[in-house]
Design a protein around this motif. Structure first.
Motif, PDB file in Angstrom:
ATOM      1  N   ILE A   1      -0.260   3.356   7.392  1.00 37.94           N
ATOM      2  CA  ILE A   1      -1.004   2.101   7.472  1.00 37.94           C
ATOM      3  C   ILE A   1      -2.127   2.088   6.445  1.00 37.94           C
ATOM      4  O   ILE A   1      -2.928   3.027   6.374  1.00 37.94           O
ATOM      5  N   HIS A   2      -2.180   1.049   5.653  1.00 41.66           N
ATOM      6  CA  HIS A   2      -3.267   0.802   4.712  1.00 41.66           C
ATOM      7  C   HIS A   2      -3.948  -0.512   5.108  1.00 41.66           C
ATOM      8  O   HIS A   2      -3.506  -1.191   6.034  1.00 41.66           O
ATOM      9  N   SER A   3      -5.008  -0.872   4.411  1.00 35.96           N
ATOM     10  CA  SER A   3      -5.693  -2.134   4.702  1.00 35.96           C
ATOM     11  C   SER A   3      -6.232  -2.719   3.405  1.00 35.96           C
ATOM     12  O   SER A   3      -6.988  -2.062   2.682  1.00 35.96           O
TER      13      SER A   3
ATOM     14  N   GLY B   1      -1.883  -3.302   6.150  1.00 37.52           N
ATOM     15  CA  GLY B   1      -0.531  -3.176   5.654  1.00 37.52           C
ATOM     16  C   GLY B   1       0.204  -2.135   6.484  1.00 37.52           C
ATOM     17  O   GLY B   1      -0.149  -0.955   6.454  1.00 37.52           O
ATOM     18  N   VAL B   2       1.200  -2.567   7.247  1.00 33.71           N
ATOM     19  CA  VAL B   2       1.916  -1.694   8.175  1.00 33.71           C
ATOM     20  C   VAL B   2       3.341  -1.506   7.677  1.00 33.71           C
ATOM     21  O   VAL B   2       4.025  -2.492   7.362  1.00 33.71           O
TER      22      VAL B   2
ATOM     23  N   VAL C   1       0.909  -8.640   2.787  1.00 30.61           N
ATOM     24  CA  VAL C   1       0.458  -7.250   2.747  1.00 30.61           C
ATOM     25  C   VAL C   1       1.373  -6.397   3.612  1.00 30.61           C
ATOM     26  O   VAL C   1       1.641  -6.732   4.777  1.00 30.61           O
ATOM     27  N   THR C   2       1.844  -5.291   3.047  1.00 30.60           N
ATOM     28  CA  THR C   2       2.662  -4.326   3.772  1.00 30.60           C
ATOM     29  C   THR C   2       2.376  -2.939   3.218  1.00 30.60           C
ATOM     30  O   THR C   2       1.460  -2.755   2.403  1.00 30.60           O
TER      31      THR C   2
ATOM     32  N   GLY D   1       0.816  -1.206   0.000  1.00 33.12           N
ATOM     33  CA  GLY D   1       0.000   0.000   0.000  1.00 33.12           C
ATOM     34  C   GLY D   1       0.849   1.256   0.000  1.00 33.12           C
ATOM     35  O   GLY D   1       1.828   1.366   0.751  1.00 33.12           O
ATOM     36  N   LYS D   2       0.455   2.187  -0.851  1.00 33.00           N
ATOM     37  CA  LYS D   2       1.157   3.468  -0.956  1.00 33.00           C
ATOM     38  C   LYS D   2       0.120   4.573  -1.071  1.00 33.00           C
ATOM     39  O   LYS D   2      -1.029   4.325  -1.410  1.00 33.00           O
TER      40      LYS D   2
END
Length: 313
Positions: free
Chosen positions: A228-230, A242-243, A222-223, A169-170
């Protein structure tokens, strides 16, 4: 029909009756009748509300998000099927609890009204009753906990997966890596409205989609790169944060070919609502062809975008 002009409570019988004066005609109505009618009206309102809610909740499931849709999306993975069954179990339990509580309330309102019970009981303890209202909720929670723990374990454990996909995630797009298919990577941005093809939903379609073969266990990592995304895909029962600096892991298996949509479900900034996720499930033969195509196509796209970013900076 003549209008009601005046409402009096007669001084002599004010506690027992109401006197309605309608066009000069006196009509006596007992006060308990008025209270009974008000009580029935409230019950009718309650039943209507329950019926309306039940009718709405019974609407059909959606294969993808639709306007004014209620209920769960059609399950597209074993985890989603298990979650849907668990959801139905909870629905039955909730309805049973509500019905029992409603019946008890109505019984208490009727049985222990001032008319039927003029001398109230002064009982402060009842051992049997206290045991019942403590034990029953515990039993209900145990019934809920057993399938809940099973689903949590099944969704978290990784069986013998056949391939791995890494989602990064960005702000505010997703990058995907296929380490088992040549280690190629690509970015997926939300399509603008003028770029949508017929049938593609607004705010959910992306320029590049995750492509997976059906009936294949996929390991999902997931990162995130910044905040932080999800990663959330409702039809597959997926929701994993996603941390930055950490990799979370889960798995999924798509049961049928098709296109599935999800979104980032962790508030990650001003562009949070513009981070859709698009998964295309295809046959294994079509997936192999897509991999051959993607190894060259997405490598070129990655190079071009690196140059564009450098020029903008």
């Amino acid at each position: 029909m003549a209008e009601l002009s005046i409402l009096h409570i007669s001084p002599g019988i004010g506690k027992d009756a109401l006197i309605l004066i309608n066009s000069g005609t006196k009509v006596e109505i007992k006060k308990q009748d008025v209270e009974y009618m008000t009580f029935l009206k409230r019950i009718a309102y309650l039943i209507s509300a329950v019926a309306l809610f039940g009718g709405l909740a019974a609407s059909g499931h959606a294969s993808q998000p639709i306007e004014w849709g209620l209920g769960l999306q059609d399950a597209a993975s074993p985890t989603a099927v298990a979650l849907e069954e668990f959801h139905e179990l909870l629905l039955y339990i909730i309805v049973a609890v509500c019905v029992v509580v409603l019946v008890l309330m109505l019984y208490v309102m009727f049985r222990f009204s001032e008319k039927r019970n003029p001398v109230p009981s002064k009982t402060s303890h009842n051992t049997l009753l206290e045991i019942i209202w403590t034990a029953v909720p515990v039993i209900i929670l145990v019934i809920i906990a057993i399938p809940s723990f099973k689903i949590l374990y099944a969704a978290d454990s990784n069986p013998n997966t056949e391939m791995t996909i890494k989602a990064i995630g960005k702000q505010w797009y997703w990058s995907y890596e296929y380490p088992d298919q040549g280690d190629f990577t690509f970015d997926a941005y939300m399509k603008a409205e003028d770029e949508l093809e017929p049938g593609e939903p607004r705010l959910l379609a992306t320029d590049n989609a995750i492509v997976v073969p059906v009936n294949t266990k996929v390991r999902l990592l997931v990162t995130a790169d910044d905040v932080i995304h999800s990663f959330a895909m409702p039809s597959m029962g997926l929701k994993l944060d996603g941390v930055p600096g950490r990799i979370n892991e889960t798995w999924f298996e798509v049961n049928a070919e098709g296109t599935y949509y999800g979104q980032c479900s962790e508030i990650c900034g001003t562009g949070h609502s513009y981070m859709p996720i698009m998964i295309k499930a295809v046959s294994k033969e079509e997936f192999d062809k897509w991999v051959d195509f993607a190894k060259d196509e997405f490598a070129a796209i990655e190079d071009d975008r690196s140059v564009q970013v450098a020029q903008l900076n």
